[in-house]
Structure formats: structure tokens, C-alpha cells
Scaffold this motif. Structure first.
Motif, PDB file in Angstrom:
ATOM      1  N   GLY A  81       0.811  -1.210   0.000  1.00 12.72           N
ATOM      2  CA  GLY A  81       0.000   0.000   0.000  1.00 12.72           C
ATOM      3  C   GLY A  81       0.843   1.257   0.000  1.00 12.72           C
ATOM      4  N   LEU A  82       1.941   1.253   0.765  1.00 18.01           N
ATOM      5  CA  LEU A  82       2.808   2.423   0.819  1.00 18.01           C
ATOM      6  C   LEU A  82       3.467   2.683  -0.531  1.00 18.01           C
ATOM      7  N   MET A  83       3.915   1.623  -1.195  1.00 14.56           N
ATOM      8  CA  MET A  83       4.564   1.804  -2.499  1.00 14.56           C
ATOM      9  C   MET A  83       3.570   2.250  -3.556  1.00 14.56           C
ATOM     10  N   LEU A  84       2.375   1.699  -3.534  1.00 14.91           N
ATOM     11  CA  LEU A  84       1.367   2.117  -4.506  1.00 14.91           C
ATOM     12  C   LEU A  84       0.969   3.571  -4.287  1.00 14.91           C
ATOM     13  N   ASP A  85       0.851   3.978  -3.030  1.00 16.85           N
ATOM     14  CA  ASP A  85       0.544   5.382  -2.752  1.00 16.85           C
ATOM     15  C   ASP A  85       1.659   6.299  -3.225  1.00 16.85           C
ATOM     16  N   THR A  86       2.908   5.847  -3.082  1.00 15.43           N
ATOM     17  CA  THR A  86       4.037   6.645  -3.560  1.00 15.43           C
ATOM     18  C   THR A  86       4.035   6.748  -5.077  1.00 15.43           C
ATOM     19  N   LEU A  87       3.789   5.626  -5.749  1.00 15.59           N
ATOM     20  CA  LEU A  87       3.781   5.629  -7.212  1.00 15.59           C
ATOM     21  C   LEU A  87       2.564   6.361  -7.776  1.00 15.59           C
ATOM     22  N   ALA A  88       1.518   6.512  -6.974  1.00 14.20           N
ATOM     23  CA  ALA A  88       0.329   7.217  -7.457  1.00 14.20           C
ATOM     24  C   ALA A  88       0.615   8.689  -7.720  1.00 14.20           C
ATOM     25  N   VAL A  89       1.557   9.266  -6.991  1.00 15.77           N
ATOM     26  CA  VAL A  89       1.817  10.702  -7.111  1.00 15.77           C
ATOM     27  C   VAL A  89       3.226  11.000  -7.623  1.00 15.77           C
ATOM     28  N   ILE A  90       3.986   9.968  -8.005  1.00 17.36           N
ATOM     29  CA  ILE A  90       5.356  10.213  -8.445  1.00 17.36           C
ATOM     30  C   ILE A  90       5.350  10.957  -9.771  1.00 17.36           C
ATOM     31  N   ASP A  91       6.328  11.816  -9.958  1.00 17.21           N
ATOM     32  CA  ASP A  91       6.396  12.646 -11.166  1.00 17.21           C
ATOM     33  C   ASP A  91       7.835  12.687 -11.652  1.00 17.21           C
ATOM     34  N   HIS A  92       8.040  13.381 -12.767  1.00 21.19           N
ATOM     35  CA  HIS A  92       9.381  13.502 -13.336  1.00 21.19           C
ATOM     36  C   HIS A  92      10.298  14.258 -12.373  1.00 21.19           C
ATOM     37  N   SER A  93      11.557  13.905 -12.412  1.00 20.09           N
ATOM     38  CA  SER A  93      12.569  14.614 -11.633  1.00 20.09           C
ATOM     39  C   SER A  93      13.442  15.435 -12.573  1.00 20.09           C
ATOM     40  N   ALA A  94      14.187  16.355 -11.980  1.00 20.55           N
ATOM     41  CA  ALA A  94      15.087  17.212 -12.766  1.00 20.55           C
ATOM     42  C   ALA A  94      16.490  16.625 -12.872  1.00 20.55           C
ATOM     43  N   SER A  95      16.698  15.405 -12.414  1.00 21.58           N
ATOM     44  CA  SER A  95      18.033  14.792 -12.456  1.00 21.58           C
ATOM     45  C   SER A  95      18.481  14.590 -13.898  1.00 21.58           C
ATOM     46  N   GLU A  96      19.779  14.685 -14.093  1.00 22.06           N
ATOM     47  CA  GLU A  96      20.359  14.478 -15.418  1.00 22.06           C
ATOM     48  C   GLU A  96      20.915  13.070 -15.588  1.00 22.06           C
ATOM     49  N   ASP A  97      21.215  12.396 -14.460  1.00 17.51           N
ATOM     50  CA  ASP A  97      21.781  11.048 -14.541  1.00 17.51           C
ATOM     51  C   ASP A  97      21.264  10.225 -13.369  1.00 17.51           C
ATOM     52  N   LEU A  98      21.868   9.034 -13.187  1.00 14.84           N
ATOM     53  CA  LEU A  98      21.447   8.111 -12.143  1.00 14.84           C
ATOM     54  C   LEU A  98      22.505   7.967 -11.059  1.00 14.84           C
ATOM     55  N   SER A  99      23.323   8.998 -10.866  1.00  8.19           N
ATOM     56  CA  SER A  99      24.416   8.903  -9.902  1.00  8.19           C
ATOM     57  C   SER A  99      23.907   8.761  -8.473  1.00  8.19           C
ATOM     58  N   ALA A 100      22.795   9.446  -8.121  1.00 10.93           N
ATOM     59  CA  ALA A 100      22.263   9.343  -6.758  1.00 10.93           C
ATOM     60  C   ALA A 100      21.798   7.919  -6.470  1.00 10.93           C
ATOM     61  N   ALA A 101      21.123   7.301  -7.421  1.00 12.72           N
ATOM     62  CA  ALA A 101      20.706   5.913  -7.239  1.00 12.72           C
ATOM     63  C   ALA A 101      21.907   4.981  -7.177  1.00 12.72           C
ATOM     64  N   PHE A 102      22.938   5.261  -7.959  1.00 17.83           N
ATOM     65  CA  PHE A 102      24.164   4.441  -7.935  1.00 17.83           C
ATOM     66  C   PHE A 102      24.817   4.476  -6.558  1.00 17.83           C
ATOM     67  N   ASP A 103      24.851   5.646  -5.941  1.00 18.45           N
ATOM     68  CA  ASP A 103      25.447   5.751  -4.603  1.00 18.45           C
ATOM     69  C   ASP A 103      24.658   4.942  -3.580  1.00 18.45           C
ATOM     70  N   VAL A 104      23.318   4.958  -3.690  1.00 18.11           N
ATOM     71  CA  VAL A 104      22.503   4.192  -2.754  1.00 18.11           C
ATOM     72  C   VAL A 104      22.721   2.701  -2.946  1.00 18.11           C
ATOM     73  N   LEU A 105      22.769   2.258  -4.197  1.00 16.10           N
ATOM     74  CA  LEU A 105      22.966   0.835  -4.466  1.00 16.10           C
ATOM     75  C   LEU A 105      24.358   0.370  -4.057  1.00 16.10           C
ATOM     76  N   ARG A 106      25.330   1.227  -4.198  1.00 13.65           N
ATOM     77  CA  ARG A 106      26.701   0.841  -3.856  1.00 13.65           C
ATOM     78  C   ARG A 106      26.843   0.601  -2.361  1.00 13.65           C
ATOM     79  N   SER A 107      26.089   1.327  -1.554  1.00 20.16           N
ATOM     80  CA  SER A 107      26.185   1.180  -0.103  1.00 20.16           C
ATOM     81  C   SER A 107      25.091   0.293   0.471  1.00 20.16           C
ATOM     82  N   GLY A 108      24.211  -0.245  -0.368  1.00 16.13           N
ATOM     83  CA  GLY A 108      23.095  -1.039   0.123  1.00 16.13           C
ATOM     84  C   GLY A 108      23.426  -2.509   0.218  1.00 16.13           C
TER      85      GLY A 108
END
Length: 445
Positions: free
Chosen positions: A324-351
Motif C-alpha cells: 500500500g505504501l509503495m502504490l501510494d508513492t507511485l500514485a503521485v510520483i512525477d518527473h525529476s530534474a536529475s540528469e543522470d542516475l548517480s544518486a541511485a548508484f550511490d545508494v545501491l553501492r552502499s546497500g
């Protein structure tokens, strides 16, 4: 939603002036005809015409005063069924009106405020509600666009029996309808490097650990007294027991690329909406298989699942909450202004290690190299590369198609199970293709 709406109890200064402003076209016509008849009676010297004019002018004024001073006590409530619906599905809204006064109501018109994307504004006419009586009406709403939409407040319009005046009263409460992305059931395939959600290999027995490594918990009714950990009991001042085993859930990270530069077009049939729907379907599928799912975006923001849930009914309850929490999050998710995926890469590298499923838009050369390095040496990594240009007129260019194929091949060489996604492709079929490609990758290794 419940509220009292006493009609004609407006005690604000100018309340009667507001009631006069609510005169209908019929009321204003009667008032104008009365004034005209009175003027003509003065000019013509006809007393009978003056009486007619006074009667015509007095009728709407009497109706205004009577409606203004009439006190109805009504309570309104609204019930949504369900409160969370997939895009394109209908929800039923039930309105209930209770007359709590000792007087019957006159003609009432109910109107519920709804956003235009949910359909036309519903209106209902109630002829008369007896004392302590109730009326129930319902309507349906539907949206092809995901989001959170407010319903209400409910408005009630009062009118007199002659239709000379109308007053509007509003209830204060409102409800929220959440329209989540469409989801599709995925086939239960086996992916290379994937482990089951629960398994013996995922358990560790703490009873074999040393005394200093024991993780105690509070005593619960029914626990075996032989599991009492006396050192912790003395330390905390209450009965503590040892955990015999600590189950660990297999992890899965669903990466959703929301970069505005990665997608073309908008609307329910756009590439971005396909990616959002795919991420929702994957998250629900993995939660059903008892995985601890984490939803991650290109900005590094994440929505964790029930990673610490135990087995049994509690795990299913936590998985339902996480879904339910993920569906509620995806219900309102919108485009971001990011140019690349470096922030996600940092999270995955430390996860933590685990299965990685990524839904990615258009990539440049630097970003595709970054995605290639996201894959961990343990666990499977699946990438769905959306041919975003194919959703637009630019999708007919052959260089764009060849570029996408080169990117897919680059990710496969890096150990990914990578598949291109084009308009008309369905996730269940691509999920099966991912199984076949993963098995080929495993055999090649």
C-alpha cells in the motif's frame, strides 16, 4: 465525513443580505412585476392594482425571510468503496443525508465537488426528508490518470416551495481518492542468481552463538521457560528470552528512472506511465513471493518494504502495508530534474545484496556506463530499457533503434539481463523473456 449544516442559521453580519442574493430568476421576476404594478397603480390611480403589486413583491421577500430563518439540522456522510483504485477502474461514492431536526425539509439539491478528471460534478434532487429520516444516493468516479484526488466538500442547496430563493450550505469534511498505477500479474519465473524469499539458507540459529552474541526479546505468554536469558533478565529488570533463530528475507530493489530527460510525451499511454506501472507490478509480485522490496528512484529516494518482518501472518500483514505504501508513492510520483542516475548508484553501492530490477528511460553514453556498474557480483540484475523515442514521432529513426540495441548489448556484457521495451510490449511476456535470457547467462558463466 460527517457534519451538521443548519439551514438559515447564518449569524454573520449581512446574512440576510446573502439570502437576498440567493433569489432565483422567478423571485426577481415577481419582485420586478410587483414594483412595476405598484408604479402603474400610482400613475393610473388604481388601488386594486397596488394590492396586486404589493402581493407580487411581498411573496419573494417572505420566501427569503422564511428560508433564512428556517433551521434544518442535517448531517451528511460520504463513503468511498474502495478508497484506492487502479487507473481506469471505477470507485463508488455513497452519500448519506440525515435529517436530525423535528421539521421536514423542503426541496434539497445535493452537489459533491469532484475534480474534472474524475467526471462531471454529481447532482441529486431530494424532494422531502421527513424528521429523523435519511436519504442515500451514490455515484461513480473514474480516472485514467493516477494521483490523489479530493472529493468534497458536499454542498446542499435549499429552496422554498415556490422556487423564489435558493441558499447553499457546505459541509466541511472531504475524502481523498487515490488512483494507483495499473498492475499486471507476473508469471512465477526463476531468475539466475535469485534466491527464494524465505529459505533454510537464509536462517541463522542464535542458540549456537555465544552468550554475548544473543539478541534477547521480552518474554511473551507461551514462551518456553528454558529459553529465558537470565543475564539479560537481570540487566533489564524484566523477563527476557532468547530468539532461537532470526530469519532474513531475500531482498529486491526496484529502480524507477523518473528523469524528465529520459522520456518523451505524457498521458496514460506514455513511456513514463509504462515504467511506473511496470515498477508497481514488479514490487507487488516480489512482495507476494515474500521478498523485502525497496522502491528506489533516480534521485536516491527510497520506500522500504517490510524488511524486518517475521514469518507467519505478521509477514503477510507487513507485506500488505508495504504494498500500500509503495502504490501510494507511485500514485503521485512525477518527473525529476536529475540528469543522470548517480544518486541511485550511490545508494545501491552502499546497500545490501539482492535482486535488482530497473525500469530505465533514454540513456546517454555516460549514464549507460554508470548503469552497467550498478550490477552486483551476487544476485540478478534485470533492466527494462524503454525506447522512449518510439512512443513519439521520433521513434521512426533507425539510429535511435540501433543506439538502444547497442546499450542493451553493453548491459548484457556487464552481466545484466537487459531487454528493450517498445510500445505495445507487455511486462508479463518480457518477464518470461528475462527468465530465458537469465538462464542463458547462467549457462554461459
Amino acid at each position: 465525513m460527517a457534519a451538521d449544516a443548519p439551514a438559515g442559521s447564518d449569524q454573520q453580519p449581512g446574512g440576510l443580505r446573502i439570502a437576498l442574493a440567493g433569489t432565483t430568476t422567478r423571485g426577481r421576476s415577481f419582485l420586478a412585476a410587483g414594483v412595476a404594478a405598484a408604479a402603474c397603480s400610482y400613475i393610473l390611480g388604481q388601488d386594486d392594482l397596488l394590492r396586486v403589486g404589493l402581493l407580487l413583491a411581498a411573496l419573494p421577500l417572505v420566501c427569503v425571510v422564511a428560508l433564512h430563518r428556517t433551521r434544518y439540522r442535517v448531517a451528511g456522510s460520504r463513503k468511498l468503496s474502495p478508497a484506492r483504485v487502479p487507473a481506469g477502474s471505477e470507485a463508488r461514492v455513497q452519500l448519506r443525508l440525515d435529517n436530525a431536526s423535528r421539521l421536514p425539509t423542503g426541496l434539497l439539491m445535493l452537489q459533491d465537488r469532484v475534480p474534472y478528471v474524475l467526471g462531471p460534478r454529481p447532482r441529486f434532487v431530494l424532494d422531502r426528508v421527513e424528521p429523523n429520516g435519511r436519504r442515500e444516493v451514490s455515484y461513480r468516479v473514474r480516472s485514467d490518470l493516477r494521483g490523489r484526488y479530493p472529493l468534497g466538500p458536499l454542498q446542499m442547496r435549499l429552496t422554498d416551495p415556490f422556487g423564489m430563493c435558493e441558499l447553499t450550505r457546505s459541509f466541511s469534511a472531504y475524502d481523498t481518492l487515490t488512483v494507483v498505477p495499473k498492475t499486471e500479474p507476473l508469471p512465477p519465473v526463476r531468475l539466475a542468481g535469485e534466491s527464494s524469499g524465505w529459505g533454510d539458507g537464509r536462517r541463522r540459529t542464535l542458540a549456537l552463538a555465544g552468550e554475548d552474541d544473543v539478541i534477547p526479546r521480552e518474554y511473551r505468554h507461551g514462551d518456553d521457560l528454558r529459553r529465558v536469558h537470565w543475564r539479560s533478565t537481570a540487566r533489564y529488570g524484566e523477563l527476557m528470552v532468547r530468539r532461537e533463530e532470526q530469519p532474513h528475507r531475500a531482498g529486491c530493489t526496484v529502480l524507477l528512472d523518473t528523469r524528465r530527460v529520459g522520456y518523451y510525451g505524457a498521458g496514460p499511454d506514455s513511456a513514463f506511465e509504462w515504467a511506473v506501472s511496470g515498477a508497481a507490478s514488479t514490487a507487488l509480485h516480489m512482495l507476494e513471493r515474500d521478498y523485502a522490496v525497496r522502491l528506489l528512484t533516480d534521485t536516491g529516494d527510497s520506500v522500504p518494504g517490510a524488511e524486518s518482518a517475521g514469518g507467519g501472518h505478521g509477514a503477510h500483514s507487513d507485506s500488505a502495508d508495504a504494498a500500500g505504501l509503495m502504490l501510494d508513492t507511485l500514485a503521485v510520483i512525477d518527473h525529476s530534474a536529475s540528469e543522470d542516475l548517480s544518486a541511485a548508484f550511490d545508494v545501491l553501492r552502499s546497500g545490501h545484496e539482492g535482486l535488482l530490477v530497473a525500469f530505465i528511460g533514454e540513456l546517454d553514453d555516460d549514464t549507460v556506463s554508470l548503469v552497467a556498474r550498478m550490477r552486483r557480483r551476487s544476485g540478478a540484475a534485470i533492466a527494462f530499457l524503454l525506447d522512449s523515442a518510439a512512443w513519439s514521432a521520433a521513434g521512426d529513426d533507425e539510429p535511435d533503434a540501433r543506439r538502444l540495441e547497442d546499450q542493451v548489448q553493453l548491459l548484457r556484457e556487464a552481466g545484466w539481463t537487459a531487454l528493450p521495451v517498445r510500445p505495445g510490449d507487455r511486462l508479463p511476456e518480457l518477464w518470461r523473456q528475462a527468465e530465458g535470457q537469465a538462464q542463458q547467462l547462467k549457462a554461459g558463466v
